[in-house]
Scaffold this active site. Structure first.
Site, PDB file in Angstrom:
ATOM      1  N   ASP A 296      -1.527 -51.175  24.742  1.00 25.19           N
ATOM      2  CA  ASP A 296      -2.730 -50.129  24.910  1.00 25.19           C
ATOM      3  C   ASP A 296      -4.096 -50.727  24.601  1.00 25.19           C
ATOM      4  O   ASP A 296      -3.866 -52.148  24.218  1.00 25.19           O
ATOM      5  CB  ASP A 296      -2.374 -48.956  23.820  1.00 25.19           C
ATOM      6  CG  ASP A 296      -2.402 -49.445  22.439  1.00 25.19           C
ATOM      7  OD1 ASP A 296      -2.927 -50.327  22.049  1.00 25.19           O
ATOM      8  OD2 ASP A 296      -1.823 -48.490  21.503  1.00 25.19           O
TER       9      ASP A 296
ATOM     10  N   ARG B 222       3.135 -45.856  26.744  1.00 25.06           N
ATOM     11  CA  ARG B 222       2.666 -47.167  26.927  1.00 25.06           C
ATOM     12  C   ARG B 222       3.677 -47.965  27.376  1.00 25.06           C
ATOM     13  O   ARG B 222       3.119 -48.724  28.404  1.00 25.06           O
ATOM     14  CB  ARG B 222       2.191 -47.623  25.701  1.00 25.06           C
ATOM     15  CG  ARG B 222       3.003 -47.623  24.687  1.00 25.06           C
ATOM     16  CD  ARG B 222       2.244 -48.163  23.285  1.00 25.06           C
ATOM     17  NE  ARG B 222       3.075 -47.772  22.137  1.00 25.06           N
ATOM     18  CZ  ARG B 222       2.891 -48.285  20.836  1.00 25.06           C
ATOM     19  NH1 ARG B 222       1.966 -48.957  20.781  1.00 25.06           N
ATOM     20  NH2 ARG B 222       3.648 -47.622  19.907  1.00 25.06           N
TER      21      ARG B 222
ATOM     22  N   ASP C 209      -0.034 -42.365  18.266  1.00 26.35           N
ATOM     23  CA  ASP C 209      -0.773 -43.636  18.115  1.00 26.35           C
ATOM     24  C   ASP C 209      -2.070 -43.362  17.562  1.00 26.35           C
ATOM     25  O   ASP C 209      -2.896 -42.472  17.960  1.00 26.35           O
ATOM     26  CB  ASP C 209      -0.433 -44.461  19.081  1.00 26.35           C
ATOM     27  CG  ASP C 209       0.584 -45.083  19.348  1.00 26.35           C
ATOM     28  OD1 ASP C 209       1.718 -45.082  18.488  1.00 26.35           O
ATOM     29  OD2 ASP C 209       1.141 -45.520  20.752  1.00 26.35           O
TER      30      ASP C 209
ATOM     31  N   TYR D  68       1.653 -35.160  28.442  1.00 31.40           N
ATOM     32  CA  TYR D  68       0.788 -36.224  27.929  1.00 31.40           C
ATOM     33  C   TYR D  68      -0.207 -36.174  29.300  1.00 31.40           C
ATOM     34  O   TYR D  68       0.304 -36.514  30.436  1.00 31.40           O
ATOM     35  CB  TYR D  68       1.169 -37.452  27.696  1.00 31.40           C
ATOM     36  CG  TYR D  68       1.996 -37.676  26.401  1.00 31.40           C
ATOM     37  CD1 TYR D  68       1.329 -37.910  25.237  1.00 31.40           C
ATOM     38  CD2 TYR D  68       3.377 -37.757  26.357  1.00 31.40           C
ATOM     39  CE1 TYR D  68       2.050 -38.059  24.083  1.00 31.40           C
ATOM     40  CE2 TYR D  68       4.062 -37.724  25.413  1.00 31.40           C
ATOM     41  CZ  TYR D  68       3.549 -37.943  24.197  1.00 31.40           C
ATOM     42  OH  TYR D  68       4.401 -37.975  22.960  1.00 31.40           O
TER      43      TYR D  68
END
Length: 292
Positions: free
Chosen positions: A82, A176, A40, A68
């Site tokens: 987000d 997310r 993203d 991550y």
């Protein structure tokens, strides 16, 4: 300048994955570039690019587990889940660190996850994020994903706590959504305020090139490339002699006696250069991709 292979890029925030691909096409002077998994715009970190013939090999990287590190704010939800989105819900969620860790532990293993509206998944031929831009929300079927590791690495208490975590997950996992699922499990909502991809398989962001360095000095691109074989380090490798290498380079179907493999395997010559990817099919082995 003709370059091909795998290029590890440390994507900065504010860039889409497509932006990085477009910029690199200009730097490498080729249109034949793809990537092994979208990040993203808010996210930073490892973007694996395939340049030239390596574009045909990206699928063998894309399916690998991804790692991550992230920060999630609890108690506040946005329409994109987000920090780039618009706030849609806010309610104090003054939980303790141990409560967050316990909620996270319940998500380790195989789980079902509903993709967010702002994703590239298609429903009835339309990408979800295009529908979201028009203010539409549609039913999305849950998808099976796997959370291999989920570790709480930091915690800032308060009415709207911030949880820092590290996650290793299967391809197709939306971090997310995972953060908001944790918020829901705790009785509220959550959204990501930071996300960085640190690893895909054994390829790490520590070995990646910052995008601004590549832009400042495009001549360094050839030296930053990984060979086909290096980029496919997570595949099994098998070396063959010159006679068999010639047949494999022509995509011949082989017997298991000639090439004793099971799953997709990188077949290399005596110098370690990739010739092809072969896999077992029935009683024999056939090429998935030939690059020689």
């Amino acid at each position: 300048m003709t370059v091909e292979g795998f290029l590890l890029v440390d994507k900065p925030g504010g860039w889409t994955s497509h932006d990085v691909v477009a910029k690199t096409r200009g730097l490498a002077r080729t249109r034949k570039i793809g990537h092994a998994g979208t990040l993203d715009p808010m996210a930073t970190g490892l973007l694996v690019l395939g340049v030239g013939r390596a574009t045909r090999l990206l699928r063998f990287v894309q399916h690998l587990p991804k790692e991550y590190v992230a920060r999630a704010q609890l108690g506040i939800a946005t329409d994109t889940l987000d920090a780039d989105g618009t706030e849609v819900e806010r309610a104090p969620l003054p939980v303790e660190r141990d409560e967050v860790a316990a909620a996270m532990a319940a998500f380790v293993g195989p789980i079902e996850q509903v993709p967010p509206m702002v994703s590239a998944i298609k429903i009835d031929g339309q990408k979800l994020y295009e529908l979201a831009r028009r203010g539409k929300e549609v039913e999305r079927p849950a998808r099976s994903v796997h959370i291999h590791e989920f570790e709480l690495t930091g915690f800032e208490p308060g009415d709207y706590p911030v949880a820092e975590f590290r996650v290793v997950c299967s391809s197709g996992t939306y971090v997310r959504t995972l953060a908001d699922d944790i918020g829901r499990a705790l009785g509220g909502r959550a959204h990501l305020v930071g996300l960085r991809r640190t690893r895909i398989g054994s390829l790490t962001v520590d070995d990646a090139s910052p995008l601004d360095e590549l832009i400042d000095d495009p001549d360094q691109l050839p030296g930053r490339m990984l060979s086909f074989s290096q980029g496919l380090a997570d595949l099994s490798h098998i070396a063959v002699d010159d006679e068999l290498a010639g047949r494999i380079g022509h995509g011949s179907v082989l017997s298991l006696q000639e090439l004793p493999i099971e799953g997709p395997t990188a077949v290399v010559d005596g110098d370690g250069s990739l010739i092809a990817i072969y896999a077992r099919h029935g009683s024999g082995v056939k090429p998935e991709v030939v690059v020689a």
